[in-house]
Design an enzyme around this catalytic site. Sequence first.
Site, short mmCIF file in Angstrom:
data_model
loop_
_atom_site.label_atom_id
_atom_site.label_comp_id
_atom_site.label_asym_id
_atom_site.label_seq_id
_atom_site.Cartn_x
_atom_site.Cartn_y
_atom_site.Cartn_z
N ASP A 65 40.10 35.77 57.47
CA ASP A 65 40.22 36.77 56.43
C ASP A 65 38.90 37.59 56.47
O ASP A 65 37.86 36.76 56.58
CB ASP A 65 40.41 36.15 54.84
CG ASP A 65 40.55 36.78 53.95
OD1 ASP A 65 41.15 36.39 52.92
OD2 ASP A 65 39.84 37.94 53.64
N ASP A 107 43.67 42.54 56.26
CA ASP A 107 42.43 41.98 56.34
C ASP A 107 42.58 40.27 56.71
O ASP A 107 41.80 39.65 56.28
CB ASP A 107 41.32 42.22 55.26
CG ASP A 107 41.52 41.23 54.30
OD1 ASP A 107 42.86 41.20 53.78
OD2 ASP A 107 40.61 40.81 53.59
N GLU A 108 43.90 40.12 57.05
CA GLU A 108 44.30 38.72 57.13
C GLU A 108 45.25 38.51 58.33
O GLU A 108 46.24 39.36 58.57
CB GLU A 108 45.00 38.23 55.78
CG GLU A 108 44.23 38.08 54.46
CD GLU A 108 44.96 37.72 53.46
OE1 GLU A 108 46.25 37.30 53.53
OE2 GLU A 108 44.40 37.75 52.23
N1 DCP Z 1 42.38 45.20 47.73
C1 DCP Z 1 42.77 46.24 46.87
N2 DCP Z 1 43.08 46.05 45.44
C2 DCP Z 1 42.85 44.82 44.94
C3 DCP Z 1 42.74 43.71 45.67
C4 DCP Z 1 42.27 44.02 47.18
O1 DCP Z 1 42.89 47.58 47.28
N3 DCP Z 1 43.41 44.64 43.74
C5 DCP Z 1 42.14 45.80 49.06
C6 DCP Z 1 40.45 45.82 49.25
C7 DCP Z 1 40.03 44.61 49.89
C8 DCP Z 1 41.23 44.27 50.73
O2 DCP Z 1 42.53 44.56 49.93
O3 DCP Z 1 38.85 44.80 50.73
C9 DCP Z 1 41.43 42.58 50.77
O4 DCP Z 1 41.43 42.06 49.80
P1 DCP Z 1 40.91 40.52 49.58
O5 DCP Z 1 41.59 40.00 48.30
O6 DCP Z 1 40.88 39.86 50.74
O7 DCP Z 1 39.45 40.91 49.10
P2 DCP Z 1 38.39 41.31 50.12
O8 DCP Z 1 38.37 41.50 51.55
O9 DCP Z 1 37.65 42.59 49.47
O10 DCP Z 1 37.11 40.40 49.65
P3 DCP Z 1 37.12 38.61 50.12
O11 DCP Z 1 35.64 38.67 50.64
O12 DCP Z 1 36.96 37.99 48.72
O13 DCP Z 1 38.06 38.48 51.11
CA CA Z 2 39.14 39.59 52.72
CA CA Z 3 42.54 38.78 51.88
#
Ligand code: DCP
Ligand code: CA
Ligand code: CA
Length: 352
Positions: free
Chosen positions: A7, A105-106
């Site tokens: 992730d 991102d996964e």
């Molecule tokens: N995303 C989005 N709206 C949301 C949640 C996420 O557009 N409500 C998008 C932005 C993030 C991506 O999806 O960068 C991946 O979501 P993650 O939940 O994996 O969150 P992040 O990668 O941002 O953070 P983490 O470090 O917690 O994985």
């Molecule tokens: Ca992430």
């Molecule tokens: Ca994620």
Amino acid sequence: MIILFVDFDYFYAQVEEVLNPSLKGKPVVVCVFSGRTENSGAVATANYEARKLGVKAGMPIVKAKEILPDAIYLPMRKEVYQQVSNRIMNILRKYSRKIEIASIDEAYLDISDKVNNYTDAYKIGLQIKNEIYEKEKITVTVGISKNKVFAKIAAEMAKPNGIKVIDDNEVKKLIREIDIGEIPGVGEITTQKLKSLGINKLIDILNFDFMKIKKIVGEAKANYLFSLARDEYFGPVKERVRKSIGRIVTLKKNSRNIEEIKPFLARSLDEAFNKLNGKIPKTIYLVAVMEDLDIISRGKTFPHGITKETAYKASLELLEKLLAEDKRKIRRIGVRFSKFIEATSLDKFFQF
Ligand code: DCP
Ligand code: CA
Ligand code: CA
């Protein structure tokens, strides 16, 4: 089974930091501006500096600006993040061909054939982290366990820039101890329903009749939760079906003459069919790039899977229709297939 889940950390915001290192250390908020008013829209993600101060994904931009008026607010650039993601996924493919790209991102990698134990799996995890950081300057978190669900939970526990193994003993422990709401695929509504029955941990579900849980959360989720609670969940890593597959070729010269176009159409169709790799589409699109580079398409959906013969006939009909409706010459011609017939599967709803 040994599953390694990757992730990418605070992904959209991290890409922005990589492209503009002067952002590092400052609170950064990536926003989806709806365009209605200046600040309408929601936060897509925020870096950890902004999160520490209370800004969260999904929050209205207006609210984030109340909490953190001085943070850096950037508009989401999805295409840019998608390209970085594609490159990272290509790095991951080298570590296992059994890969499920679950989102931008996964990814889940089945490394059962590559390693025999978690010590070696952990080493692969470190290698992956290093290679991604070296090539893209992006930090990721790796979770490793006996199935996809606990691999993802491991990553959740180790974020950011972490790596964690949940071994068989810890899986057993978590089945007894982890909050039911922390299980991937169990959203807020399901959590509420389950908790109102007194189900706070996975193991609690085993006190209930399957039929009763099925009535409340549906069959797929009930199967999923029971198999997890019994430590019998082994949902496979499946290569995601691409939404559409196609091929487009350039004509020798721009043309409106169907006899001239036909062999190119046939070639694109042959090649697109080869790319299907056994997948059976229900929808075919004829795609044409016109002489002025405008791209137009015409589609047809069948109630059943499309054979090559059907596809050829349909694409010719669509071409005739297109030529009748549009007076420009065609520069490139091709076909695109979509709406693939999917195999139904028990863990269908578990789509990360
Ligand atoms: N995303 C989005 N709206 C949301 C949640 C996420 O557009 N409500 C998008 C932005 C993030 C991506 O999806 O960068 C991946 O979501 P993650 O939940 O994996 O969150 P992040 O990668 O941002 O953070 P983490 O470090 O917690 O994985
Ligand atoms: Ca992430
Ligand atoms: Ca994620």
